[in-house]
Design a protein around this motif. Structure first.
Motif, PDB file in Angstrom:
ATOM      1  N   GLN A 125      50.038 -17.140 -33.642  1.00  0.00           N
ATOM      2  CA  GLN A 125      48.588 -16.940 -33.683  1.00  0.00           C
ATOM      3  C   GLN A 125      48.147 -16.589 -35.097  1.00  0.00           C
ATOM      4  O   GLN A 125      47.061 -16.962 -35.533  1.00  0.00           O
ATOM      5  CB  GLN A 125      48.199 -15.827 -32.706  1.00  0.00           C
ATOM      6  CG  GLN A 125      48.658 -16.127 -31.289  1.00  0.00           C
ATOM      7  CD  GLN A 125      47.579 -15.829 -30.261  1.00  0.00           C
ATOM      8  OE1 GLN A 125      46.396 -15.852 -30.555  1.00  0.00           O
ATOM      9  NE2 GLN A 125      48.008 -15.560 -29.051  1.00  0.00           N
ATOM     10  N   ASP A 126      49.004 -15.897 -35.825  1.00  0.00           N
ATOM     11  CA  ASP A 126      48.713 -15.633 -37.236  1.00  0.00           C
ATOM     12  C   ASP A 126      48.734 -16.941 -38.019  1.00  0.00           C
ATOM     13  O   ASP A 126      47.976 -17.118 -38.976  1.00  0.00           O
ATOM     14  CB  ASP A 126      49.743 -14.659 -37.823  1.00  0.00           C
ATOM     15  CG  ASP A 126      49.690 -13.290 -37.173  1.00  0.00           C
ATOM     16  OD1 ASP A 126      48.565 -12.806 -36.943  1.00  0.00           O
ATOM     17  OD2 ASP A 126      50.756 -12.724 -36.893  1.00  0.00           O
ATOM     18  N   ALA A 127      49.608 -17.868 -37.623  1.00  0.00           N
ATOM     19  CA  ALA A 127      49.669 -19.168 -38.293  1.00  0.00           C
ATOM     20  C   ALA A 127      48.347 -19.897 -38.149  1.00  0.00           C
ATOM     21  O   ALA A 127      47.844 -20.513 -39.100  1.00  0.00           O
ATOM     22  CB  ALA A 127      50.806 -20.005 -37.716  1.00  0.00           C
ATOM     23  N   ILE A 128      47.759 -19.845 -36.954  1.00  0.00           N
ATOM     24  CA  ILE A 128      46.463 -20.480 -36.733  1.00  0.00           C
ATOM     25  C   ILE A 128      45.407 -19.854 -37.636  1.00  0.00           C
ATOM     26  O   ILE A 128      44.627 -20.545 -38.296  1.00  0.00           O
ATOM     27  CB  ILE A 128      46.044 -20.345 -35.253  1.00  0.00           C
ATOM     28  CG1 ILE A 128      47.005 -21.131 -34.369  1.00  0.00           C
ATOM     29  CG2 ILE A 128      44.612 -20.830 -35.066  1.00  0.00           C
ATOM     30  CD1 ILE A 128      46.719 -20.980 -32.889  1.00  0.00           C
ATOM     31  N   THR A 129      45.383 -18.531 -37.683  1.00  0.00           N
ATOM     32  CA  THR A 129      44.376 -17.824 -38.474  1.00  0.00           C
ATOM     33  C   THR A 129      44.516 -18.114 -39.963  1.00  0.00           C
ATOM     34  O   THR A 129      43.540 -18.413 -40.652  1.00  0.00           O
ATOM     35  CB  THR A 129      44.490 -16.307 -38.232  1.00  0.00           C
ATOM     36  OG1 THR A 129      44.316 -16.037 -36.840  1.00  0.00           O
ATOM     37  CG2 THR A 129      43.439 -15.556 -39.040  1.00  0.00           C
ATOM     38  N   LEU A 130      45.737 -18.058 -40.461  1.00  0.00           N
ATOM     39  CA  LEU A 130      45.970 -18.197 -41.896  1.00  0.00           C
ATOM     40  C   LEU A 130      45.766 -19.621 -42.407  1.00  0.00           C
ATOM     41  O   LEU A 130      45.404 -19.817 -43.565  1.00  0.00           O
ATOM     42  CB  LEU A 130      47.385 -17.726 -42.243  1.00  0.00           C
ATOM     43  CG  LEU A 130      47.627 -16.224 -42.128  1.00  0.00           C
ATOM     44  CD1 LEU A 130      49.113 -15.907 -42.217  1.00  0.00           C
ATOM     45  CD2 LEU A 130      46.865 -15.475 -43.222  1.00  0.00           C
ATOM     46  N   THR A 131      45.998 -20.612 -41.569  1.00  0.00           N
ATOM     47  CA  THR A 131      45.909 -22.000 -42.033  1.00  0.00           C
ATOM     48  C   THR A 131      44.585 -22.658 -41.687  1.00  0.00           C
ATOM     49  O   THR A 131      44.315 -23.770 -42.107  1.00  0.00           O
ATOM     50  CB  THR A 131      47.044 -22.850 -41.424  1.00  0.00           C
ATOM     51  OG1 THR A 131      46.966 -22.781 -40.000  1.00  0.00           O
ATOM     52  CG2 THR A 131      48.389 -22.353 -41.879  1.00  0.00           C
ATOM     53  N   ARG A 132      43.741 -21.977 -40.948  1.00  0.00           N
ATOM     54  CA  ARG A 132      42.494 -22.579 -40.475  1.00  0.00           C
ATOM     55  C   ARG A 132      41.606 -23.047 -41.621  1.00  0.00           C
ATOM     56  O   ARG A 132      40.993 -24.098 -41.565  1.00  0.00           O
ATOM     57  CB  ARG A 132      41.727 -21.582 -39.600  1.00  0.00           C
ATOM     58  CG  ARG A 132      40.466 -22.148 -38.973  1.00  0.00           C
ATOM     59  CD  ARG A 132      39.839 -21.104 -38.070  1.00  0.00           C
ATOM     60  NE  ARG A 132      40.700 -20.794 -36.943  1.00  0.00           N
ATOM     61  CZ  ARG A 132      40.593 -19.684 -36.218  1.00  0.00           C
ATOM     62  NH1 ARG A 132      39.700 -18.774 -36.546  1.00  0.00           N
ATOM     63  NH2 ARG A 132      41.397 -19.477 -35.196  1.00  0.00           N
ATOM     64  N   GLY A 133      41.530 -22.295 -42.677  1.00  0.00           N
ATOM     65  CA  GLY A 133      40.633 -22.641 -43.772  1.00  0.00           C
ATOM     66  C   GLY A 133      41.148 -23.756 -44.661  1.00  0.00           C
ATOM     67  O   GLY A 133      40.387 -24.385 -45.394  1.00  0.00           O
ATOM     68  N   VAL A 134      42.458 -24.002 -44.625  1.00  0.00           N
ATOM     69  CA  VAL A 134      43.060 -25.000 -45.511  1.00  0.00           C
ATOM     70  C   VAL A 134      43.362 -26.293 -44.780  1.00  0.00           C
ATOM     71  O   VAL A 134      43.087 -27.385 -45.254  1.00  0.00           O
ATOM     72  CB  VAL A 134      44.364 -24.448 -46.130  1.00  0.00           C
ATOM     73  CG1 VAL A 134      45.039 -25.505 -46.991  1.00  0.00           C
ATOM     74  CG2 VAL A 134      44.066 -23.190 -46.947  1.00  0.00           C
ATOM     75  N   THR A 135      43.910 -26.171 -43.587  1.00  0.00           N
ATOM     76  CA  THR A 135      44.368 -27.326 -42.834  1.00  0.00           C
ATOM     77  C   THR A 135      43.245 -27.890 -41.976  1.00  0.00           C
ATOM     78  O   THR A 135      42.437 -27.155 -41.435  1.00  0.00           O
ATOM     79  CB  THR A 135      45.559 -26.925 -41.938  1.00  0.00           C
ATOM     80  OG1 THR A 135      46.556 -26.338 -42.756  1.00  0.00           O
ATOM     81  CG2 THR A 135      46.134 -28.132 -41.222  1.00  0.00           C
ATOM     82  N   ASN A 136      43.224 -29.207 -41.854  1.00  0.00           N
ATOM     83  CA  ASN A 136      42.201 -29.881 -41.060  1.00  0.00           C
ATOM     84  C   ASN A 136      42.552 -29.792 -39.575  1.00  0.00           C
ATOM     85  O   ASN A 136      43.025 -30.744 -38.972  1.00  0.00           O
ATOM     86  CB  ASN A 136      42.092 -31.341 -41.499  1.00  0.00           C
ATOM     87  CG  ASN A 136      40.973 -32.058 -40.789  1.00  0.00           C
ATOM     88  OD1 ASN A 136      40.026 -31.443 -40.331  1.00  0.00           O
ATOM     89  ND2 ASN A 136      41.080 -33.372 -40.692  1.00  0.00           N
ATOM     90  N   TRP A 137      42.284 -28.639 -38.988  1.00  0.00           N
ATOM     91  CA  TRP A 137      42.593 -28.440 -37.578  1.00  0.00           C
ATOM     92  C   TRP A 137      41.641 -29.257 -36.715  1.00  0.00           C
ATOM     93  O   TRP A 137      40.429 -29.186 -36.854  1.00  0.00           O
ATOM     94  CB  TRP A 137      42.441 -26.966 -37.207  1.00  0.00           C
ATOM     95  CG  TRP A 137      43.618 -26.131 -37.565  1.00  0.00           C
ATOM     96  CD1 TRP A 137      43.874 -25.548 -38.764  1.00  0.00           C
ATOM     97  CD2 TRP A 137      44.710 -25.785 -36.712  1.00  0.00           C
ATOM     98  NE1 TRP A 137      45.053 -24.858 -38.716  1.00  0.00           N
ATOM     99  CE2 TRP A 137      45.584 -24.983 -37.467  1.00  0.00           C
ATOM    100  CE3 TRP A 137      45.024 -26.077 -35.389  1.00  0.00           C
ATOM    101  CZ2 TRP A 137      46.767 -24.462 -36.941  1.00  0.00           C
ATOM    102  CZ3 TRP A 137      46.194 -25.560 -34.859  1.00  0.00           C
ATOM    103  CH2 TRP A 137      47.050 -24.762 -35.635  1.00  0.00           C
ATOM    104  N   THR A 138      42.190 -30.032 -35.786  1.00  0.00           N
ATOM    105  CA  THR A 138      41.381 -30.688 -34.772  1.00  0.00           C
ATOM    106  C   THR A 138      41.403 -29.816 -33.527  1.00  0.00           C
ATOM    107  O   THR A 138      42.259 -28.941 -33.386  1.00  0.00           O
ATOM    108  CB  THR A 138      41.953 -32.069 -34.428  1.00  0.00           C
ATOM    109  OG1 THR A 138      43.264 -31.896 -33.859  1.00  0.00           O
ATOM    110  CG2 THR A 138      42.047 -32.950 -35.670  1.00  0.00           C
TER     111      THR A 138
END
Length: 244
Positions: A68-81
């Protein structure tokens, strides 16, 4: 190291970052973050680039970090669909997301199109917000939509057979118009399918919004029909008039 967040790498971001790192390697000053099991929490793209190019890898350990930390930390950089959020939680065995991910895959439908069916307004934002927050709960009543979804795919298959292989099948407005038509108890589906094969051009002439799609489907259905004609207003509930 392993990808704890089950993160799908963004190919465009990966290419840009690789070019930057190969031009000037600053990985020493930007270590990846892992937990006590050496599962990557942040730095998935940097890890892949370092591995591919045989570069020294630097990391720091945070024992209690989770996916869940991975989701939070990468949300701003990675193009999450939105499918990415679902897949990440499903792959980490969150039951409601496992069921939803399976439903989407088995029925070949996007999350936007599915939840547009369930929305009383023109947007599916309510459901999308729950998915992103991790608070979504799967409702077994979704299975009641499967026969209608299958009918929509039959419409798409008929269009593809008529040469419209690259038509706007992914557009939510097209899916929603087909959904409203396909669920109507007034429609004789056997009669409609026979007509669709030979009258596909009537459906694709003008479909800029879901209202156009419904009207076009009615035109196809009414071809050579002298009684039992279906009109747009027969398909659209009154409370939906004026929606976009």
């Amino acid at each position: 190291f392993c990808n704890r967040g089950k993160l799908r790498l963004d190919k465009n971001h990966l290419a840009r970052l690789e070019e930057s790192i190969l031009n000037r390697n600053l990985l020493k000053h930007r270590p990846i973050l892992v937990n006590s099991n050496y599962e990557i929490i942040d730095g998935h793209h940097r890890y892949e680039i370092a591995k591919k190019n045989n570069l020294d890898l630097y990391y720091t350990i945070q024992d209690d970090a989770t996916y869940q930390d991975a989701i939070t930390l990468t949300r701003g950089v990675t193009n999450w669909t939105f499918k990415g959020y679902i897949e990440c939680r499903a792959l980490n065995n969150e039951e409601d997301y496992v069921k939803l991910d399976k439903f989407l895959d088995e029925n070949n439908i996007t999350v936007h199109n599915l939840f547009r069916f369930l929305s009383t307004t023109s947007h599916s934002g309510y459901w999308i917000a729950k998915i992103k927050k991790g608070t979504y709960k799967f409702d077994d009543s979704l299975y009641e939509l499967v026969p209608v979804i299958n009918r929509i795919h039959e419409i798409f298959d008929a269009l593809k057979q008529n040469g419209y292989k690259k038509y706007k099948f992914d557009k939510t407005c097209f899916w929603y118009g087909c959904y409203l038509f396909a669920r109507s108890p007034l429609i004789s589906w056997i009669l409609f399918k026979d007509k669709l094969v030979t009258n596909a051009e009537k459906l694709v002439k003008k479909c800029a919004c879901w209202q156009d799609v419904v009207a076009s489907l009615c035109r196809v259905y009414n071809t050579d029909l002298k009684k039992g004609i279906i009109n747009y207003n027969d398909i659209i509930p009154r409370e939906m008039e004026g929606q976009s």
